[in-house]
Write an enzyme that holds these catalytic residues in place. Structure first.
Site, PDB file in Angstrom:
ATOM      1  N   THR A 359       0.847  -1.193   0.000  1.00 34.32           N
ATOM      2  CA  THR A 359       0.000   0.000   0.000  1.00 34.32           C
ATOM      3  C   THR A 359       0.882   1.240   0.000  1.00 34.32           C
ATOM      4  O   THR A 359       1.913   1.279   0.673  1.00 34.32           O
ATOM      5  CB  THR A 359      -0.901  -0.003   1.241  1.00 34.32           C
ATOM      6  N   ASP A 470       5.663  -3.811 -16.085  1.00 41.00           N
ATOM      7  CA  ASP A 470       4.284  -3.529 -15.687  1.00 41.00           C
ATOM      8  C   ASP A 470       3.873  -2.146 -16.183  1.00 41.00           C
ATOM      9  O   ASP A 470       3.368  -1.313 -15.425  1.00 41.00           O
ATOM     10  CB  ASP A 470       4.142  -3.624 -14.166  1.00 41.00           C
TER      11      ASP A 470
END
Length: 625
Positions: A359, A470
């Protein structure tokens, strides 16, 4: 001792492996019992053809993965429990790792008997994550005063202890529009719904029930998913070890590990061929060992597996770093307490978003700098390797369109944290089809600038022998002047400049993954080129890379784009707010970018341009425009 002495143990291991391959007899038996029990996919309620990681009450534990148990016998719709909340599972797409779930309690009764027991919807610290195409609906219960300024369709009539109490529902946007203060309501429950369903909510209580029953999409991820692909490619079936609950590859010959042995066959006539093949392979390996040694002796190159393991070891054993103020690979070391203070004890209100491995929080350092603090998930077995990989890569990079790394935690902190510059204006995905998206707010010239700057950053990475792995609009940040900062290098790979590809487990994000890489797991810089092609199509269309509300053949934006371009229907793909139909210059530029994206999206990597050529083409399109 020198390099030959270090190499010697590996040579001994290879020799032992060689003799085992040649002289150990190959066993012959019936298919493994575990393999047979997990081989056939199962049906659960209305869902069929389910397999690992899903489990059911009638399916053995070793066939699935913890956290994916479905209850199938309570009705036509399966039920899954996520963080003590029950959800109906309406749909599963195992190839994309997406499923549609709906809260069981609210699907059955929008006014539960005890509203005080209604929890918020949360997927935090679970194996599941929200997709970008969602918006929260707030359900307000037990309102002490009459709810004013709320249009009738949004009001709910709920009885609490036989007493009628006002309740209502609204999206965040409607709350702002109505200027409504919900503080008079004791209970507030957030439920995600698809953005495309928000307009239906104006239809009143029945419309709300329908939207809640239809549910919302989530992605699911588990630590062993990359290993599972390798198992399946070797002819095995993914499963779990019944004693350790860890991953195992179920094979026909009971040789369960992470992959099944190649050439495992019950035909005795193949034994001699296998032994001869093993002898040949053993000799080839011996030659390869000395060849690799000679190559490495002559020139230094990056080897992902070795540098990760060595870096990890040094991270936990080095005595050179200090609790505060030390350097690690030239990076400043923060204390955990310092970053805890900066993020207000990792306040959930300061969350910038969830990433695959952790996170990200907004923070402010004591010196006044605004930062993004990435907190890696505690339960992720890859976290150390990932952490080391990101630090190692980021410290080598200096580019105006790459997010800068400020530092990380020391080995004494007990938690892995990365600190980088805070980019305040969200992601490109936010502005195209997310929270910040507004019709016409991102004009074509700005999108053209974003594409050039992103291509510049990726070309720099490739020139540095780094593959991002990514590339997606969620990893392209924007500052207040809409300048690009590419981020999230946790999945990046360094590899030798004289190696044409690197074989890895599956990486990347559904919708952006190179189809050739998805098939054979051979990673090249052309994998980034394919993903960037999807980004270009997003900039043209303002559509997300994956959208399950579209026609099945157009769920993947790349498929839709290829079909539209080939059928000369580009106008059906382009965001009509860009002025494609009205402005000739824009139409010419958009068409040129679409043709470039089409080249990037070619199925075979050899036919795609290099990132450097893509950058040159975009600059030329921009200058002519």
């Amino acid at each position: 001792m020198g390099a030959p002495a270090l190499l010697l143990p590996h040579v001994h291991s290879i020799i032992i492996l060689f003799f085992l391959l040649v002289f150990v007899p190959i066993s012959h038996c019936e298919d493994d019992e575990y393999y047979k029990q997990c081989f056939t996919p199962f049906q659960c309620g209305s869902l069929s053809n389910l397999s690992y990681p899903f489990l059911s009450d009638e399916r053995p534990e070793f066939c699935g993965f913890q956290g994916f148990r479905l209850r199938c016998l309570e009705g036509p719709i399966p039920i899954i429990t996520i963080k003590n909340q029950e959800f109906y599972v309406n749909f599963v797409n195992q190839s994309e790792r997406v499923m549609t779930i709906a809260r069981k309690d609210l699907s059955e009764n929008v006014c539960p008997p005890d509203v005080a027991e209604i929890p918020n919807t949360t997927l935090k610290e679970t194996l599941f994550s929200y997709v970008p195409e969602l918006e929260n609906v707030n359900l307000f219960y037990n309102c002490s005063n009459e709810v004013k300024m709320i249009p009738t369709p949004y009001k709910i009539s709920c009885a609490v202890n036989d007493e009628q109490r006002d309740a209502f529902y609204a999206t965040d946007e409607l709350l702002r529009k109505w200027n409504q203060d919900p503080s008079d309501c004791n209970i507030r429950v957030e439920v995600p719904v698809p953005k495309v369903a928000v307009e239906q909510l104006s239809g009143g209580m029945e419309a709300l029930r329908k939207v809640l029953r239809e549910g919302f999409n989530v992605k699911y991820m588990f630590d062993t998913i990359t290993v599972c692909h390798g198992c399946e490619n070797s002819g095995g079936i993914c499963g779990s070890n019944s004693s350790t609950s860890g991953f195992t590859c179920l094979c026909t010959d009971q040789s369960n590990s992470y992959t099944c042995p190649k050439g495992n066959d019950k035909n005795v006539g193949l034994n001699v061929g296998i032994a001869v093949g093993a002898a040949f392979v053993g000799g080839a390996i011996m030659c390869a060992i000395f060849y690799i040694y000679q190559r490495r002796h002559k020139r230094k190159t990056y080897a992902p597996s070795s540098f990760v393991s060595q870096s990890t070891t040094s991270y936990f054993s080095s005595n050179s770093d200090t609790e505060k103020g030390g350097l690690y690979f030239g990076v400043f070391l923060f204390t955990y307490a310092e970053l805890e203070e900066a993020t207000n004890n990792f306040d959930s209100a300061k969350e910038l978003g969830d990433r695959r491995f952790g996170t990200v929080y907004y923070g402010k350092l004591r010196d006044g700098r605004a930062v993004a603090v990435k907190r890696l998930y505690e339960n992720n077995y890859k976290r150390v390797d990932q952490f080391m990989n990101e630090v190692k890569i980021l410290t080598r990079l200096r580019h105006q369109h790459l997010a800068s790394l400020y530092g990380c935690t020391s080995r004494h902190s007990g938690e892995l944290l990365l600190v980088s510059e805070y980019i305040p204006n969200g992601t490109v995905a936010d502005h195209l089809h997310g929270q910040r998206a507004k019709p016409g707010a991102l004009p074509w010239q700005t999108r053209m600038k974003i594409s050039v700057e992103t291509a510049s950053a990726l070309a720099y990475l490739h020139a540095s022998d780094i593959i991002h792995c990514d590339v997606q609009t969620n990893n392209i940040l924007l500052d207040n002047k809409f300048c690009v900062k590419v981020t999230n290098f946790g999945l990046s790979r360094l590899f030798p400049v004289d190696v044409t590809h690197a074989s890895t487990a599956p990486l990347g994000t559904p919708g952006y993954v190179d189809p050739e890489y998805h098939e054979c797991y051979q990673l090249t810089d052309k994998s980034d080129v394919y993903s960037f092609g999807v980004v270009l199509i997003e900039l043209i269309s303002s559509m997300p890379a994956v959208d399950f509300t579209r026609h099945p053949r157009e769920i993947n934006l790349s498929n839709m784009a290829i079909n539209k371009i080939q059928s000369r229907a580009l106008h059906e793909l382009v965001d009509h707010n860009l002025g494609f139909e009205l402005d000739y210059a824009i139409r010419r530029m958009v068409t040129a970018v679409a043709e470039l994206a089409f080249q990037c999206l070619q199925a075979e990597k050899e036919t795609r341009p290099s990132m450097e050529n893509v950058l040159e083409a975009l600059k030329e399109i921009q200058s002519k425009g």
